[in-house]
Design a protein around this motif. Structure first.
Motif, PDB file in Angstrom:
ATOM      1  N   LEU A  81       0.820  -1.212   0.000  1.00 17.45           N
ATOM      2  CA  LEU A  81       0.000   0.000   0.000  1.00 17.45           C
ATOM      3  C   LEU A  81       0.855   1.264   0.000  1.00 17.45           C
ATOM      4  N   VAL A  82       1.954   1.254   0.742  1.00 15.87           N
ATOM      5  CA  VAL A  82       2.853   2.413   0.740  1.00 15.87           C
ATOM      6  C   VAL A  82       3.426   2.628  -0.653  1.00 15.87           C
ATOM      7  N   ALA A  83       3.804   1.552  -1.337  1.00 16.14           N
ATOM      8  CA  ALA A  83       4.336   1.673  -2.697  1.00 16.14           C
ATOM      9  C   ALA A  83       3.312   2.336  -3.615  1.00 16.14           C
ATOM     10  N   VAL A  84       2.057   1.896  -3.541  1.00 13.65           N
ATOM     11  CA  VAL A  84       1.004   2.470  -4.381  1.00 13.65           C
ATOM     12  C   VAL A  84       0.779   3.938  -4.036  1.00 13.65           C
ATOM     13  N   LEU A  85       0.707   4.255  -2.747  1.00 18.46           N
ATOM     14  CA  LEU A  85       0.405   5.623  -2.323  1.00 18.46           C
ATOM     15  C   LEU A  85       1.564   6.568  -2.613  1.00 18.46           C
ATOM     16  N   VAL A  86       2.793   6.103  -2.430  1.00 17.55           N
ATOM     17  CA  VAL A  86       3.963   6.927  -2.751  1.00 17.55           C
ATOM     18  C   VAL A  86       3.988   7.239  -4.243  1.00 17.55           C
ATOM     19  N   GLY A  87       3.769   6.211  -5.055  1.00 14.95           N
ATOM     20  CA  GLY A  87       3.739   6.425  -6.500  1.00 14.95           C
ATOM     21  C   GLY A  87       2.619   7.359  -6.916  1.00 14.95           C
ATOM     22  N   TYR A 205      10.948  -0.667   1.923  1.00 11.66           N
ATOM     23  CA  TYR A 205      11.259  -1.756   2.858  1.00 11.66           C
ATOM     24  C   TYR A 205      10.950  -1.304   4.293  1.00 11.66           C
ATOM     25  N   GLY A 206      10.330  -2.189   5.053  1.00  5.13           N
ATOM     26  CA  GLY A 206      10.039  -1.885   6.451  1.00  5.13           C
ATOM     27  C   GLY A 206       8.872  -0.941   6.657  1.00  5.13           C
ATOM     28  N   SER A 207       8.022  -0.778   5.650  1.00  7.21           N
ATOM     29  CA  SER A 207       6.869   0.121   5.785  1.00  7.21           C
ATOM     30  C   SER A 207       5.886  -0.413   6.830  1.00  7.21           C
ATOM     31  N   THR A 208       5.241   0.507   7.530  1.00  4.54           N
ATOM     32  CA  THR A 208       4.279   0.142   8.574  1.00  4.54           C
ATOM     33  C   THR A 208       2.918   0.774   8.262  1.00  4.54           C
ATOM     34  N   TRP A 209       1.934   0.383   9.059  1.00  2.00           N
ATOM     35  CA  TRP A 209       0.604   0.968   8.880  1.00  2.00           C
ATOM     36  C   TRP A 209       0.602   2.460   9.208  1.00  2.00           C
ATOM     37  N   ASN A 211       2.929   4.507   8.302  1.00  2.00           N
ATOM     38  CA  ASN A 211       3.307   5.123   7.025  1.00  2.00           C
ATOM     39  C   ASN A 211       2.126   5.161   6.060  1.00  2.00           C
ATOM     40  N   VAL A 212       1.355   4.083   6.043  1.00  2.00           N
ATOM     41  CA  VAL A 212       0.185   4.023   5.163  1.00  2.00           C
ATOM     42  C   VAL A 212      -0.787   5.148   5.489  1.00  2.00           C
ATOM     43  N   TRP A 213      -1.132   5.279   6.777  1.00  2.00           N
ATOM     44  CA  TRP A 213      -2.120   6.289   7.161  1.00  2.00           C
ATOM     45  C   TRP A 213      -1.595   7.705   6.943  1.00  2.00           C
ATOM     46  N   LEU A 214      -0.314   7.915   7.177  1.00  2.00           N
ATOM     47  CA  LEU A 214       0.264   9.245   6.987  1.00  2.00           C
ATOM     48  C   LEU A 214       0.103   9.725   5.546  1.00  2.00           C
ATOM     49  N   ILE A 215       0.528   8.900   4.611  1.00  2.00           N
ATOM     50  CA  ILE A 215       0.478   9.330   3.209  1.00  2.00           C
ATOM     51  C   ILE A 215      -0.950   9.249   2.659  1.00  2.00           C
ATOM     52  N   LEU A 216      -1.766   8.320   3.169  1.00  2.00           N
ATOM     53  CA  LEU A 216      -3.154   8.211   2.703  1.00  2.00           C
ATOM     54  C   LEU A 216      -3.947   9.465   3.067  1.00  2.00           C
ATOM     55  N   TRP A 217      -3.837   9.893   4.316  1.00  2.00           N
ATOM     56  CA  TRP A 217      -4.592  11.067   4.742  1.00  2.00           C
ATOM     57  C   TRP A 217      -4.096  12.329   4.037  1.00  2.00           C
ATOM     58  N   THR A 218      -2.788  12.397   3.791  1.00  2.00           N
ATOM     59  CA  THR A 218      -2.253  13.546   3.041  1.00  2.00           C
ATOM     60  C   THR A 218      -2.870  13.609   1.648  1.00  2.00           C
ATOM     61  N   ALA A 219      -2.917  12.458   0.971  1.00  2.00           N
ATOM     62  CA  ALA A 219      -3.482  12.404  -0.378  1.00  2.00           C
ATOM     63  C   ALA A 219      -4.980  12.690  -0.368  1.00  2.00           C
ATOM     64  N   VAL A 220      -5.700  12.135   0.611  1.00  2.00           N
ATOM     65  CA  VAL A 220      -7.153  12.329   0.690  1.00  2.00           C
ATOM     66  C   VAL A 220      -7.494  13.800   0.911  1.00  2.00           C
ATOM     67  N   ILE A 221      -6.684  14.496   1.699  1.00  2.00           N
ATOM     68  CA  ILE A 221      -6.943  15.914   1.976  1.00  2.00           C
ATOM     69  C   ILE A 221      -6.577  16.786   0.777  1.00  2.00           C
ATOM     70  N   LEU A 222      -5.456  16.476   0.108  1.00  2.00           N
ATOM     71  CA  LEU A 222      -4.941  17.364  -0.932  1.00  2.00           C
ATOM     72  C   LEU A 222      -5.545  17.115  -2.316  1.00  2.00           C
ATOM     73  N   ALA A 270       9.566  11.471   2.368  1.00  2.00           N
ATOM     74  CA  ALA A 270       9.773  11.178   3.785  1.00  2.00           C
ATOM     75  C   ALA A 270       9.511   9.713   4.105  1.00  2.00           C
ATOM     76  N   VAL A 271       8.512   9.133   3.444  1.00  2.00           N
ATOM     77  CA  VAL A 271       8.132   7.745   3.723  1.00  2.00           C
ATOM     78  C   VAL A 271       9.016   6.751   2.984  1.00  2.00           C
ATOM     79  N   ALA A 272       9.333   7.024   1.719  1.00  2.00           N
ATOM     80  CA  ALA A 272      10.002   6.018   0.885  1.00  2.00           C
ATOM     81  C   ALA A 272      11.367   6.441   0.363  1.00  2.00           C
ATOM     82  N   GLY A 273      11.816   7.641   0.675  1.00  2.00           N
ATOM     83  CA  GLY A 273      13.085   8.085   0.126  1.00  2.00           C
ATOM     84  C   GLY A 273      12.912   8.640  -1.276  1.00  2.00           C
TER      85      GLY A 273
END
Length: 350
Positions: A81-87, A205-209, A211-222, A270-273
């Motif tokens: 999910l982090v990979a999808v959201l970062v992309g 690598y090493g992504s956590t939930w 990280n998922v919520w951080l980038i998800l909420w950023t995308a949902v708001i913006l 910040a999440v994925a480099g």
């Protein structure tokens, strides 16, 4: 007379916001959405031990036996999910910048936004590791991206900001932040070098939930704010003078759009480099699929960006097992030749 393409219009009740998207574009968006869902399920099942898609779905829905809960819900699904959201975040950021600057070479990593986030994050890892919680690194990276973009905007300002000045100053800022990152690496302790280099390459690598919520909420708001400016960006494609004549507050809208682009890129970095070239490639592929109208372009760019990073990560962690190759290696391997191709194709326009 050219026949008008069938469109679907979405309006708010008071007509303060409207979004015009061709029906063909909705079909493309729907197909990409389904492809993304299938790829997410497949990605969660791929690894050292293959888990069939049916078992992945039952585990996610909480109806499974519990045998694969840890592997899927703790190790693989957050990473996928982090990979999808970062992309997606990088794809949207790149689409905004290319539309603002009206330059096919514009992207967060080319004009220095990613570089600002990188130098701040590497500085955080190198200088504050062990003293300040690593949870504050996304904040440091976002501040770095904002600061870099502020400097770019101030230096490019002269009775307004023109696209050509913005991209030229941005390329210079990219070189400066690259030098700053190298300096931070030289000054950093040996034990933090490996972590910093992996992060700079771009890895989920090493992504956590978290990280998922951080980038998800950023995308949902913006994302709604991005779509709000769709008509403004469509008008700006005809030039600043024409857009102003149509009633668009070009400079004010440009500030807000750059801010949205910076926030999306900053959180993604910040999440994925520094996953390079996704913000460059995704809008170009999206433009081939749905054309230039920004409303459909930005959504397709999000899906394409997500699929690019997810595909790169799946290759990195499965094709070279037991090595876990960072996703940024593969996006750069595709993106760098693509960048050179764009340079050659548009050589007479610069």
């Amino acid at each position: 007379m050219k026949r008008r393409k069938p469109t679907l219009t979405i309006r708010t009740r008071n007509d303060s916001m409207s979004l015009l998207i061709e029906k063909k574009s909705w079909l493309t968006i729907g197909v990409l959405f389904l492809i993304t869902l299938v790829t997410i399920v497949a990605g969660a099942g791929l690894g050292n031990g293959f888990i069939p898609p049916a078992q992945v779905l039952t585990t996610v829905l909480g109806t499974g036996s519990g045998e694969h809960d840890f592997i899927i819900m703790t190790l693989r699904m957050p990473r996928v999910l982090v990979a999808v959201l970062v992309g997606a975040a990088l794809g949207i950021s790149g689409a905004i910048l290319q539309s603002i600057i009206r330059n096919p070479l514009a992207s967060p990593d080319v004009i220095g936004i990613t570089g600002g986030a990188a130098v701040a994050a590497v500085g955080f890892v190198s200088l504050l590791s062990g003293q300040v919680s690593i949870k504050f690194m996304p904040l440091a990276a976002t501040i770095g991206a904002l600061l870099a973009s502020f400097i770019i905007y101030v230096l490019a300002w002269r009775k307004g900001v023109t696209p050509i000045r913005l991209v030229l100053i941005g390329i210079g800022m990219s070189a400066v932040t690259g030098a700053g990152t190298t300096f931070m690496l030289v000054q950093s302790p040996h034990y933090s070098l490996g972590k910093a280099y992996t992060w700079l390459t771009g890895s989920v690598y090493g992504s956590t939930w978290d990280n998922v919520w951080l980038i998800l909420w950023t995308a949902v708001i913006l994302l709604p704010f991005t779509l709000f400016f769709a008509r403004s960006l469509d008008a700006q494609q005809f030039g600043d003078d024409v857009a102003s004549g149509l009633g668009v507050a070009v400079q004010r809208h440009r500030v807000f759009l750059v801010l949205i682009s910076v926030l999306l890129a900053g959180i993604a970095v910040a999440v994925a480099g520094t996953v390079g070239f996704v913000g460059l490639i995704a809008p170009h592929i999206a433009r081939k699929l749905v054309g230039r109208p920004f409303g459909s372009l930005v959504m397709v760019s999000a899906f394409i960006g997500g699929l690019l990073v997810l595909g790169a990560d799946l290759i990195g962690r499965t094709a070279f097992y037991p090595l876990d190759v960072p996703a940024g290696v593969f996006t750069a391997g595709v993106g760098a030749p693509f960048f050179l191709y764009l340079l050659f194709k548009n050589r007479n326009q610069f």
